[in-house]
Design an enzyme around this catalytic site. Structure first.
Site, mmCIF file in Angstrom:
data_model
loop_
_atom_site.group_PDB
_atom_site.id
_atom_site.type_symbol
_atom_site.label_atom_id
_atom_site.label_comp_id
_atom_site.label_asym_id
_atom_site.label_seq_id
_atom_site.Cartn_x
_atom_site.Cartn_y
_atom_site.Cartn_z
ATOM 1 C CB CYS A 81 -14.107 -23.544 19.519
ATOM 2 S SG CYS A 81 -13.593 -22.282 20.454
ATOM 3 C CG PHE B 197 -10.353 -17.608 24.248
ATOM 4 C CD1 PHE B 197 -10.495 -18.569 23.506
ATOM 5 C CD2 PHE B 197 -11.565 -17.338 25.199
ATOM 6 C CE1 PHE B 197 -11.631 -19.180 23.338
ATOM 7 C CE2 PHE B 197 -12.469 -18.187 25.259
ATOM 8 C CZ PHE B 197 -12.719 -18.978 24.297
ATOM 9 C CG ASN C 10 -10.202 -22.067 23.275
ATOM 10 O OD1 ASN C 10 -9.883 -22.309 22.053
ATOM 11 N ND2 ASN C 10 -11.186 -22.658 23.648
ATOM 12 C CG HIS D 179 -11.018 -27.209 20.285
ATOM 13 N ND1 HIS D 179 -10.174 -26.301 19.884
ATOM 14 C CD2 HIS D 179 -12.244 -26.464 20.886
ATOM 15 C CE1 HIS D 179 -10.416 -25.125 20.580
ATOM 16 N NE2 HIS D 179 -11.605 -25.252 21.224
#
Length: 393
Positions: free
Chosen positions: A170, A221, A343, A310
């Site tokens: 990430c 995700f 994500n 993030h």
């Protein structure tokens, strides 16, 4: 034109921020996604159908996770057609790394190509003007890597300087920005294409009560790609919107097992420690102050800055917001990216950056000058950027 009108024009010109000489700037941005769109309200039904799972416990757990992640929409390479071609992907324990890489290696380059072409179009210069390429992915494994395949598909010069950053997770997008910054600032006249591209194919697994984190991944995700052009000393024809003023990376000693990813014959398996948000919270304030110190304004506080973070998940954003006493609006761009895309690993920071660019443009001369770009990942590794807004309405 009257003298008062001239004064107005002169004032607009002199108050518009310009990049510091020799400092790297972001000149253009592009993004891309696979065609398969997954609304979060349909995910549970589709995931359980595709994996042939009828366990009520798993269904209830996944439904709960789909609500708590705050994600509304995601894009995925995985499709019904792929599962029909590779039914073994849904079989527990099947050695499927070969099949997964056949899918992922091609998919990540195609998404990277689309994102890069969009970025280059926005930039407005010729592809031959790209001198360096930095390619980030945790979703492919091969030699040569996606950096070469992408360079060829774009028609870059054969002597383009290539950097490949594999399996950073990430924080990879911010690492890519840091590396591109160093290249741009140390090679006068260079223009660096940074591309990130990710798919969850390697980590897709059928549900198992013993692996609760697999369900977190299924609910959180997504797939996609992003690209930016980085360069110092912008030409009059270029439109920089953000300066990469300072960058730093740091790891938290003794936390290397909090995020644990291992490549196996079944794909990549992740284990995520429940204490990840806490570890980030315990170390974030000092890290941010280290970046802020480079702005040269000792009076600046956290709420005097814009934030591009993030969005690893809502728990991390909530902890950061509480620890630093940020106004609710400060992480709005991060929360919005999480809602819209999930994500998407290394890509996500660039989606947040795009939303932030739009917000700063709307505010015009009233926009904040300084901001932070942050990402966290395996290590636990912190990546940070001190950003300076150059956006104009």
């Amino acid at each position: 034109m009257s003298s008062s009108g001239m004064n107005c024009v002169e004032k607009q010109i002199t108050t518009r921020r310009v990049a510091n000489p020799g400092k790297a700037t972001v000149l253009a941005l592009g993004k891309a996604f696979p065609s398969q769109v997954v609304p979060q309200e349909h995910l549970v039904e589709g995931f359980l159908r595709d994996t042939k799972c009828d366990d009520p416990f798993i269904k209830e757990k996944l439904e709960h996770l789909c609500k708590t992640t705050t994600v509304k929409t995601r894009y995925t390479v995985l499709s019904r057609e792929i599962l029909d071609k590779y039914p073994e992907l849904t079989t527990e324990g099947s050695p499927t790394i070969k099949q997964r890489l056949e899918i992922a290696n091609e998919a990540v380059v195609e998404m990277a190509l689309e994102a890069s072409l969009g970025c280059i179009k926005e930039w407005g210069r010729q592809v031959e003007d790209i001198t360096h390429i930095v390619y980030v992915s945790s979703s492919e494994i091969r030699l040569p890597g996606g950096d070469l395949y992408l360079s060829a598909k774009l028609g870059l010069k054969s002597d383009v300087n290539r950097v490949m950053l594999y399996f950073l997770g990430c924080y990879g997008g911010v690492t890519g920005l840091r590396v591109a910054k160093d290249i741009a600032e140390n090679n006068p006249g260079s223009r660096v294409l940074l591309t990130t591209s990710e798919t969850t194919i390697l980590g897709f697994r059928p549900p198992n009560k013993a692996r609760s984190y697999d369900l977190v991944g299924a609910a959180l995700f997504g797939d996609g790609a992003a690209a930016v052009i980085i360069g110092a000393d912008p030409l009059p024809s270029e439109a920089p919107f953000m300066e990469l003023h300072y960058a730093v990376q740091q790891f938290v000693p003794g936390t290397q097992n909090v995020i644990d990813g291992r490549l196996t014959e079944e794909g990549i398996n992740f284990k995520l420690g429940r204490d990840l948000p806490q570890k980030i919270e315990e170390n974030i304030e000092e890290f941010c102050k280290k970046l802020m110190g480079k702005a040269g304004d000792d009076s600046m506080e956290f709420n005097d800055m814009f934030w591009t973070v993030h969005p690893g998940g809502p728990a991390i954003l909530n902890r950061l917001e509480t620890k630093l006493k940020l106004g609710r609006e400060k992480l709005e761009c991060s929360r919005r990216a999480l809602v819209d895309y999930g994500n998407v690993s290394s890509n996500t920071i660039l989606y947040v950056m795009e939303y932030m660019r739009d917000e700063l443009k709307k505010k015009g001369d009233g926009a904040l000058e300084w901001g932070l770009g942050l990402a966290f990942g395996p290590g636990i590794t912190f990546e940070g950027l001190l950003l300076r807004s150059l956006a104009s309405p």
